[in-house]
Motif scaffolding. Structure first.
Motif, PDB file in Angstrom:
ATOM      1  N   HIS A  69     -90.125 -20.155  76.189  1.00 28.92           N
ATOM      2  CA  HIS A  69     -91.308 -20.040  77.143  1.00 28.92           C
ATOM      3  C   HIS A  69     -92.247 -20.875  76.546  1.00 28.92           C
ATOM      4  N   HIS A  71     -95.393 -24.381  77.667  1.00 25.42           N
ATOM      5  CA  HIS A  71     -95.926 -25.134  78.874  1.00 25.42           C
ATOM      6  C   HIS A  71     -96.662 -26.211  78.416  1.00 25.42           C
ATOM      7  N   HIS A 249     -93.169 -15.587  85.354  1.00 24.80           N
ATOM      8  CA  HIS A 249     -94.112 -14.590  84.732  1.00 24.80           C
ATOM      9  C   HIS A 249     -94.172 -13.376  85.463  1.00 24.80           C
ATOM     10  N   HIS A 286     -93.021 -12.405  79.784  1.00 26.11           N
ATOM     11  CA  HIS A 286     -93.968 -11.148  79.399  1.00 26.11           C
ATOM     12  C   HIS A 286     -93.407  -9.894  79.768  1.00 26.11           C
ATOM     13  N   ASP A 337     -95.098 -19.449  74.389  1.00 24.45           N
ATOM     14  CA  ASP A 337     -96.116 -19.642  75.232  1.00 24.45           C
ATOM     15  C   ASP A 337     -97.068 -20.854  74.982  1.00 24.45           C
TER      16      ASP A 337
HETATM   17 ZN   LIG Z   1     -96.561 -18.701  80.444  1.00 24.92          ZN
END
Ligand SMILES: [Zn+2]
Length: 511
Positions: A69, A71, A249, A286, A337
């Motif tokens: 995960h 970004h 998410h 999450h 993340d």
């Molecule tokens: Zn995220």
């Protein structure tokens, strides 16, 4: 051409109950980017005298890690946004600067590969403009991964509503003082590609990478609040039609749980399950605020979970009930993340954080073992990508994505042999101990240097680009972010009222 990757120990993967499959004085025979064999080093050397040798004594060879995960490159903190609770952070992030996507992607790829990551799940959240502009942005990101030699599962977030708060964009604009409305409305306009065009972009990306060994494309329905029912249906249909895995998410914060209650009258998970999204092709990012019932249903449906431990701490999202996930039989992957606890993308550090964060009090209370955590960061992460079954372990026929650790550097000046090797690896290995990283049979990183690209030159270029003054657009967004923040904060006043005092999970040690 064959390569023989030799280790004093080769960790092939994990078996029943997370038992590590370890081979002493072993080697991995690599040819055509694939693991051809794993066996005793002396035997394989005799059988393949012409193979190029890599590794040797005091080397531990393990499967490459998967950051499931991810970004962005430069972190929000670097670009000017402090760590707020997630809902306010969406607003403070408006102020972030524009960074060249190639350089940005390379920046975090360096950090990931340098900590043993061979595959990343890149969830591209925000790409403004027309389909052509969005496809060009995607090409800049995937091109950077190809340039550095990293494997990537790429997706563009599917999102058609509620772009800043958990309410309609126009309704939020209407709540703002008159002076702020045009800028906010303009901002939303840049990101309002119709759903049908987003679907076209997905198909174009799939076609572009259909035969790409390093980059594959999947779906990312961004989060419940970001998708209309039509968009959620569309995501489920696309997954069924194409077989593309999905990463979504869900239930990251208590506000998202309250939002789901308001929109659906029940739980977010139940809702997406009814719409046909749950199942082994779906990974939830999450999942911090799942109920006991959600967890059971998630396990029953085969839905996977990606645990983003650093992010949950940093954005005040809460403690994910990882021991409950595991007890229910949900495969848990790990994602850094936006950025980890040290504001970087150090996967070895993230594993240690996960190892420590879920040690519930009580002698018999559950906690993940080091082997369980390493399995999350390899096999379970791999299973969330289109490369499932082809990466995450070192078995014949699988991609040769592997990491060579200098075991002397990990254990110097002494390590009791009473401790299992994997326990020592997860608790002591740091990026400096990584001697080489191989992806698809190619060594892309060796002795602190990238073999295909000059890291120092890329970082210097980034520094030069960001040393320039803010553009007019960047300055305007900076002003808007600050001006809009109190209104975002006010939007969530009382938002959790009526959520009830139902515990979102019960630590299993005290059940
Ligand atoms: Zn995220």
């Amino acid at each position: 051409m064959l390569t023989l990757v030799q280790g004093s120990t080769v960790l092939q993967g994990f078996g029943v109950d997370d038992a590590p499959l370890l081979h002493a004085d072993a080697a991995v025979l690599v040819g055509d980017g694939i693991v051809q064999a794993v066996g005793p080093a002396a035997e394989l050397r005799r059988a393949h005298p012409d193979a190029t040798l890599l590794g040797g004594a005091d080397t531990v060879v393990m499967p490459g890690l998967v950051n499931a995960h991810h970004h962005v490159g430069l972190t929000p903190l670097q670009l000017g946004s402090p760590d707020h609770p997630l809902e306010l952070w969406f607003a403070s992030r408006l102020a972030l600067r524009d960074v060249d996507l190639r350089l940005d992607t390379l920046f975090s790829a360096f950090e990931m590969i340098g900590s043993g990551v061979t595959t990343v799940q890149h969830l591209h959240s925000r790409a403004p403009g027309s389909p052509e502009q969005v496809l060009a942005a995607a090409a800049a990101v995937t091109g950077a991964y190809r340039e550095v030699g990293m494997r990537a599962s790429y997706s563009l977030a599917l999102r058609d509503q509620n772009r800043l708060v958990y309410a309609d964009d126009q309704d939020f604009v209407a709540r703002l003082p008159e002076a702020l409305r045009p800028d906010m409305a303009d901002y939303f306009r840049r990101f309002t590609m119709p759903l049908a065009q987003q679907v076209e972009v997905f198909h174009a990306l799939r076609a572009r990478h259909v035969a790409d060994p390093l980059v594959q494309v999947q779906l990312a329905p961004a989060n419940l609040h970001w998708l209309s029912n039509t968009a959620l249906h569309t995501a489920a249909e696309l997954a069924a039609q194409t077989g593309a895995p999905m990463h979504m998410h869900l239930l990251e914060t208590p506000y998202q749980k309250a939002y789901a209650r308001r929109r659906t009258g029940g739980s977010a998970f139940r809702f997406i399950e009814r719409l046909g999204l749950a199942g082994p092709q779906l990974t939830l990012g999450h999942g911090v605020w799942m109920t006991e019932e959600d967890i059971e249903r998630c396990a029953h449906s085969g839905t996977r979970l990606c645990h983003n431990c650093s992010s949950n701490f940093r954005l005040k999202s809460g403690m994910a009930p990882v021991n409950r996930f595991r007890a229910a039989g949900i495969p848990v992957a790990l994602g850094i993340d936006e950025a980890g606890i040290n504001d970087d993308r150090d996967m070895l550090q993230e594993m240690r954080l996960v190892l420590r964060a879920h040690r519930e009090p009580g002698i018999d209370a559950p906690h993940p073992s080091p082997a369980a955590v390493l399995r999350m960061a390899t096999e379970h992460g791999a299973a969330t990508t289109p490369f499932a079954g082809r990466i995450g372990q070192l078995r014949p026929g699988m991609a040769a994505d592997l990491v060579l650790l200098d075991w002397k550097a990990v254990t110097w000046p002494y390590q009791s042999p009473d401790l299992p090797l994997v326990d020592v690896l997860v608790q002591r290995a740091r990026p400096a101990a990584i001697r080489a990283v191989m992806i698809g049979g190619e060594v892309v990183y060796r002795d602190g240097r990238f073999t295909r690209i000059d890291r120092d030159a890329v970082l210097a270029e980034l520094a030069a680009q960001l040393a320039r003054p803010l553009t007019a657009a960047e300055e305007a967004r900076r002003v808007m972010a600050a001006a809009v923040m109190p209104h975002v904060r006010r939007f969530y006043d009382g938002y959790l009222d009526g959520l009830g005092d139902e515990p979102h999970y019960r630590p299993s040690g005290r059940a």
